[in-house]
Design a protein around this motif. Structure first.
Motif, mmCIF file in Angstrom:
data_model
loop_
_atom_site.group_PDB
_atom_site.id
_atom_site.type_symbol
_atom_site.label_atom_id
_atom_site.label_comp_id
_atom_site.label_asym_id
_atom_site.label_seq_id
_atom_site.Cartn_x
_atom_site.Cartn_y
_atom_site.Cartn_z
ATOM 1 N N UNK A 10 -49.353 13.919 -12.967
ATOM 2 C CA UNK A 10 -48.004 13.871 -13.535
ATOM 3 C C UNK A 10 -46.971 14.397 -12.546
ATOM 4 N N UNK A 11 -47.324 15.413 -11.784
ATOM 5 C CA UNK A 11 -46.419 15.941 -10.770
ATOM 6 C C UNK A 11 -46.300 14.965 -9.603
ATOM 7 N N UNK A 12 -47.404 14.411 -9.163
ATOM 8 C CA UNK A 12 -47.382 13.476 -8.030
ATOM 9 C C UNK A 12 -46.537 12.245 -8.344
ATOM 10 N N UNK A 13 -46.627 11.739 -9.562
ATOM 11 C CA UNK A 13 -45.844 10.553 -9.930
ATOM 12 C C UNK A 13 -44.357 10.842 -9.801
ATOM 13 N N UNK A 14 -43.952 12.065 -10.098
ATOM 14 C CA UNK A 14 -42.536 12.446 -9.969
ATOM 15 C C UNK A 14 -42.060 12.364 -8.519
ATOM 16 N N UNK A 15 -42.984 12.503 -7.571
ATOM 17 C CA UNK A 15 -42.637 12.356 -6.160
ATOM 18 C C UNK A 15 -42.395 10.899 -5.783
ATOM 19 N N UNK A 16 -42.968 9.993 -6.541
ATOM 20 C CA UNK A 16 -43.005 8.577 -6.189
ATOM 21 C C UNK A 16 -42.020 7.714 -6.953
ATOM 22 N N UNK A 17 -41.672 8.153 -8.148
ATOM 23 C CA UNK A 17 -40.809 7.387 -9.046
ATOM 24 C C UNK A 17 -39.701 8.319 -9.528
ATOM 25 N N UNK A 18 -38.471 7.846 -9.478
ATOM 26 C CA UNK A 18 -37.357 8.693 -9.917
ATOM 27 C C UNK A 18 -37.407 8.860 -11.439
ATOM 28 N N UNK A 19 -37.672 10.086 -11.858
ATOM 29 C CA UNK A 19 -37.773 10.460 -13.269
ATOM 30 C C UNK A 19 -37.179 11.856 -13.419
ATOM 31 N N UNK A 20 -37.154 12.342 -14.642
ATOM 32 C CA UNK A 20 -36.769 13.733 -14.870
ATOM 33 C C UNK A 20 -37.696 14.629 -14.048
ATOM 34 N N UNK A 21 -37.146 15.607 -13.402
ATOM 35 C CA UNK A 21 -37.859 16.595 -12.572
ATOM 36 C C UNK A 21 -38.366 16.047 -11.244
ATOM 37 N N UNK A 22 -37.981 14.836 -10.870
ATOM 38 C CA UNK A 22 -38.384 14.315 -9.556
ATOM 39 C C UNK A 22 -37.829 15.182 -8.431
ATOM 40 N N UNK A 23 -36.584 15.633 -8.566
ATOM 41 C CA UNK A 23 -35.999 16.491 -7.535
ATOM 42 C C UNK A 23 -36.764 17.795 -7.416
ATOM 43 N N UNK A 24 -37.170 18.354 -8.538
ATOM 44 C CA UNK A 24 -37.937 19.601 -8.542
ATOM 45 C C UNK A 24 -39.308 19.389 -7.884
ATOM 46 N N UNK A 25 -39.945 18.259 -8.170
ATOM 47 C CA UNK A 25 -41.238 17.951 -7.564
ATOM 48 C C UNK A 25 -41.100 17.864 -6.042
ATOM 49 N N UNK A 26 -40.059 17.192 -5.580
ATOM 50 C CA UNK A 26 -39.826 17.064 -4.135
ATOM 51 C C UNK A 26 -39.558 18.429 -3.510
ATOM 52 N N UNK A 27 -38.793 19.265 -4.192
ATOM 53 C CA UNK A 27 -38.502 20.620 -3.705
ATOM 54 C C UNK A 27 -39.797 21.433 -3.573
ATOM 55 N N UNK A 28 -40.618 21.399 -4.608
ATOM 56 C CA UNK A 28 -41.898 22.125 -4.571
ATOM 57 C C UNK A 28 -42.780 21.611 -3.443
ATOM 58 N N UNK A 29 -42.904 20.293 -3.339
ATOM 59 C CA UNK A 29 -43.769 19.687 -2.327
ATOM 60 C C UNK A 29 -43.341 20.113 -0.921
ATOM 61 N N UNK A 30 -42.031 20.010 -0.646
ATOM 62 C CA UNK A 30 -41.520 20.425 0.673
ATOM 63 C C UNK A 30 -41.818 21.893 0.934
ATOM 64 N N UNK A 31 -41.629 22.727 -0.089
ATOM 65 C CA UNK A 31 -41.903 24.155 0.052
ATOM 66 C C UNK A 31 -43.354 24.432 0.363
ATOM 67 N N UNK A 32 -44.253 23.729 -0.317
ATOM 68 C CA UNK A 32 -45.687 23.923 -0.059
ATOM 69 C C UNK A 32 -46.036 23.521 1.370
ATOM 70 N N UNK A 33 -45.445 22.441 1.846
ATOM 71 C CA UNK A 33 -45.696 22.011 3.224
ATOM 72 C C UNK A 33 -45.158 23.055 4.205
ATOM 73 N N UNK A 34 -43.915 23.486 3.990
ATOM 74 C CA UNK A 34 -43.298 24.470 4.883
ATOM 75 C C UNK A 34 -44.073 25.787 4.919
ATOM 76 N N UNK A 35 -44.632 26.170 3.785
ATOM 77 C CA UNK A 35 -45.374 27.430 3.702
ATOM 78 C C UNK A 35 -46.865 27.247 3.993
ATOM 79 N N UNK A 36 -47.244 26.035 4.418
ATOM 80 C CA UNK A 36 -48.627 25.714 4.757
ATOM 81 C C UNK A 36 -49.581 25.997 3.591
ATOM 82 N N UNK A 37 -49.142 25.592 2.404
ATOM 83 C CA UNK A 37 -49.956 25.740 1.201
ATOM 84 C C UNK A 37 -50.654 24.407 0.943
#
Length: 142
Positions: A10-37
């Motif tokens: 459900x979180x991954x789909x938000x990265x791929x399709x513009x839906x409610x919380x898609x911006x939040x999913x992208x923010x989290x994903x970028x943060x995890x990458x930046x923090x090497x999580x």
């Protein structure tokens, strides 16, 4: 040991399709990458995500082009598929313990538990069913 989070479809789909919380999913994903999580998932995750994209296309919620683009973006995402030997048993036991009907949901929960990490989801129904039962489950909207 690497820092990890377990994510669900459900979180991954938000990265791929513009839906409610898609911006939040992208923010989290970028943060995890930046923090090497490390983003960890059970083995059925790629099929669950891509099935959701395909279903949205068949239901005319996405065009063929949008679905193809979402698929290609997904194929390029960096995540780690894990299949610990204890996963199936842990998912089964958690389904019974938490009163959940499907092991799809509890497989994510079990993987997070086995990896001693947070589990992130965009599934509000799942979050509501877990109220007060599991502290390491995080909702994208919370």
């Amino acid at each position: 040991m690497a820092l990890r989070v377990c994510i669900d479809a459900s979180l991954a789909v938000k990265l791929l399709v513009q839906e409610a919380y898609s911006d939040r999913a992208a923010f989290l994903w970028r943060g995890w990458i930046e923090e090497d999580i490390e983003r960890v998932v059970p083995s059925f995750f790629p099929f669950e995500v891509t099935s959701t994209i395909r279903r949205k296309c068949v239901r005319k919620q996405l065009t063929e082009e949008e679905a193809e683009e979402a698929f290609n973006i997904f194929a390029a995402l960096d995540f780690v598929v894990l299949k610990p030997k204890a996963l199936l048993r842990e998912a089964w036991d958690m389904a019974k313990e938490l009163g959940l009907p499907t092991l799809y949901d509890t497989a994510y929960l079990a993987l997070a538990k086995l990896c001693n990490c947070e589990f992130w989801t965009a599934d509000e129904v799942l979050i509501n069913s877990l109220q007060g039962k599991v502290s390491w489950v995080k909702w994208i909207g919370g």
